[in-house]
Enzyme design. Sequence first.
Site, PDB file in Angstrom:
ATOM      1  N   MET A  91      10.858  -1.603   7.937  1.00 59.17           N
ATOM      2  CA  MET A  91      10.895  -0.174   8.266  1.00 59.17           C
ATOM      3  C   MET A  91      10.861   0.028   9.780  1.00 59.17           C
ATOM      4  SD  MET A  91       9.016   1.846   5.248  1.00 59.17           S
ATOM      5  CE  MET A  91       7.337   1.594   5.801  1.00 59.17           C
ATOM      6  N   GLY A  92      11.083  -1.040  10.524  1.00 58.02           N
ATOM      7  CA  GLY A  92      11.153  -0.901  11.979  1.00 58.02           C
ATOM      8  C   GLY A  92       9.796  -0.843  12.642  1.00 58.02           C
TER       9      GLY A  92
ATOM     10  N   LEU B 227       9.059  -2.818  15.018  1.00 56.59           N
ATOM     11  CA  LEU B 227       8.863  -4.246  14.744  1.00 56.59           C
ATOM     12  C   LEU B 227       7.839  -4.892  15.662  1.00 56.59           C
ATOM     13  CD1 LEU B 227      12.581  -5.279  14.122  1.00 56.59           C
ATOM     14  CD2 LEU B 227      10.863  -4.497  12.478  1.00 56.59           C
ATOM     15  N   HIS B 228       7.211  -5.926  15.115  1.00 54.85           N
ATOM     16  CA  HIS B 228       6.209  -6.704  15.846  1.00 54.85           C
ATOM     17  C   HIS B 228       6.333  -8.161  15.406  1.00 54.85           C
ATOM     18  CE1 HIS B 228       4.154  -6.542  12.029  1.00 54.85           C
ATOM     19  NE2 HIS B 228       4.155  -5.219  12.067  1.00 54.85           N
TER      20      HIS B 228
ATOM     21  N   HIS C  41       6.944  -9.092  11.639  1.00 48.67           N
ATOM     22  CA  HIS C  41       8.328  -9.012  11.167  1.00 48.67           C
ATOM     23  C   HIS C  41       9.146 -10.193  11.700  1.00 48.67           C
ATOM     24  CE1 HIS C  41       7.183  -4.595  11.383  1.00 48.67           C
ATOM     25  NE2 HIS C  41       7.601  -4.669  10.145  1.00 48.67           N
TER      26      HIS C  41
ATOM     27  N   GLY D 200       6.280 -10.410   3.830  1.00 45.69           N
ATOM     28  CA  GLY D 200       5.008 -10.835   4.398  1.00 45.69           C
ATOM     29  C   GLY D 200       3.857 -10.673   3.418  1.00 45.69           C
TER      30      GLY D 200
ATOM     31  N   SER E 262       0.582  -4.643  12.381  1.00 41.52           N
ATOM     32  CA  SER E 262       1.146  -3.588  11.546  1.00 41.52           C
ATOM     33  C   SER E 262       1.775  -2.543  12.448  1.00 41.52           C
ATOM     34  CB  SER E 262       0.035  -2.935  10.713  1.00 41.52           C
ATOM     35  OG  SER E 262       0.483  -1.704  10.177  1.00 41.52           O
ATOM     36  N   SER E 263       2.891  -1.978  11.991  1.00 36.24           N
ATOM     37  CA  SER E 263       3.528  -0.907  12.771  1.00 36.24           C
ATOM     38  C   SER E 263       2.562   0.254  12.947  1.00 36.24           C
ATOM     39  CB  SER E 263       4.788  -0.423  12.060  1.00 36.24           C
ATOM     40  OG  SER E 263       5.622  -1.521  11.774  1.00 36.24           O
TER      41      SER E 263
HETATM   42  P1  AMP Z   1       7.368  -3.013   6.948  1.00 43.63           P
HETATM   43  O1  AMP Z   1       8.254  -2.783   8.124  1.00 43.63           O
HETATM   44  O2  AMP Z   1       5.942  -2.634   7.184  1.00 43.63           O
HETATM   45  O3  AMP Z   1       7.934  -2.488   5.668  1.00 43.63           O
HETATM   46  O4  AMP Z   1       7.319  -4.596   6.759  1.00 43.63           O
HETATM   47  C1  AMP Z   1       8.504  -5.332   6.573  1.00 43.63           C
HETATM   48  C2  AMP Z   1       8.122  -6.726   6.182  1.00 43.63           C
HETATM   49  O5  AMP Z   1       7.333  -7.329   7.208  1.00 43.63           O
HETATM   50  C3  AMP Z   1       7.266  -6.765   4.892  1.00 43.63           C
HETATM   51  O6  AMP Z   1       7.672  -7.865   4.112  1.00 43.63           O
HETATM   52  C4  AMP Z   1       5.881  -6.946   5.446  1.00 43.63           C
HETATM   53  O7  AMP Z   1       4.997  -7.570   4.540  1.00 43.63           O
HETATM   54  C5  AMP Z   1       6.149  -7.842   6.643  1.00 43.63           C
HETATM   55  N1  AMP Z   1       5.031  -7.777   7.576  1.00 43.63           N
HETATM   56  C6  AMP Z   1       4.506  -6.649   8.130  1.00 43.63           C
HETATM   57  N2  AMP Z   1       3.436  -6.969   8.886  1.00 43.63           N
HETATM   58  C7  AMP Z   1       3.276  -8.311   8.800  1.00 43.63           C
HETATM   59  C8  AMP Z   1       2.339  -9.233   9.337  1.00 43.63           C
HETATM   60  N3  AMP Z   1       1.345  -8.861  10.119  1.00 43.63           N
HETATM   61  N4  AMP Z   1       2.481 -10.552   9.030  1.00 43.63           N
HETATM   62  C9  AMP Z   1       3.487 -10.955   8.221  1.00 43.63           C
HETATM   63  N5  AMP Z   1       4.400 -10.135   7.676  1.00 43.63           N
HETATM   64  C10 AMP Z   1       4.306  -8.831   7.947  1.00 43.63           C
END
Ligand code: AMP
Length: 301
Positions: free
Chosen positions: A51-52, A54-55, A58, A168, A206-207
């Site tokens: 969902m962008g 990014l860190h 991701h 993740g 986390s975003s």
């Molecule tokens: P999101 O953008 O929050 O939907 O996350 C996209 C993907 O990145 C999902 O599979 C999350 O589980 C993964 N992700 C987000 N934060 C982390 C993290 N701290 N460590 C590993 N994977 C992550």
Amino acid sequence: MKSCHRFNYFIIFAPTSVYTQKNMKAVSTVKALREELAACQAKKIGFVPTMGALHEGHISLVTRARKECDVVVASVFVNPTQFNDKNDLKNYPRTPEADAEMLEAAGVDFVLFPSVEEIYPEPDTRQFDFGQIDKVMEGATRPGHFNGVAQVVSRLFAIVEPTCAYFGEKDFQQIAVIRAMVKQLGLKVEIIDCPIVRDTDGLARSSRNLLLTPAHRAAAPHIYEVLSAAQAKVGEMSPAELTAWVTAEVEKNELLKVIYFAAVDALSMQTIEKWSDAERVQGCIAVQAGEIRLIDNIKLK
Ligand code: AMP
């Protein structure tokens, strides 16, 4: 990228911004992405949906996909159907230019930045039934969330047709839901789970961390401190005792309010009564830190 040529230089115009990349192609339509992938005749497509904002969390998924696949596709889409809270959707951080730069640096070949209409030309009315997996924890406290996740991920899988998709463990229950969806829909994609990436102070990346006030950001590493301490207590407490202990310990910091903590069977997501009830047990937590809801988890057994 092994089986496609790299693009030398291009610019795409999206509704709100311009992204400029040298080696990655950013597209905003499903049609454009499908044409690129068809031209590639890629053997093994790795897909990282996001969902962008990014860190490093991701990027760890992208790095893994890059190692294991011929072509790496990412998507950046803040999916409205998985937000049960309109304010959360409105305030969700959006950093598309920085995202494009990070994805390119990590070796992504194609990234899809679609509009809502592109993903949902018509409203998605599907209602999934994943039994008990999505009824607890995040499912219980964010009604409709996992149905929205299944809607968007199934659509993205149909667009990208990945060999492998990377998720993740930060979103531990989400992986179980996606595995159930893949099984239910009879999809061929392999789901690969990747470990949680943390800041140096232990807070899971986390975003939403960007939205924490400085005081709540300073308080938040306490969550992982308590989860780590809980690991050491498995021998001396029952799962129910540990749940009460974790809740009390986290809330010793008055800026943190526990929404739930549960020691669950890592396959079924159901709360266990005895440690012997499951082969692998995960401690999953959601915490309210001011306006922001944080989740984390740790292996307990
Ligand atoms: P999101 O953008 O929050 O939907 O996350 C996209 C993907 O990145 C999902 O599979 C999350 O589980 C993964 N992700 C987000 N934060 C982390 C993290 N701290 N460590 C590993 N994977 C992550």
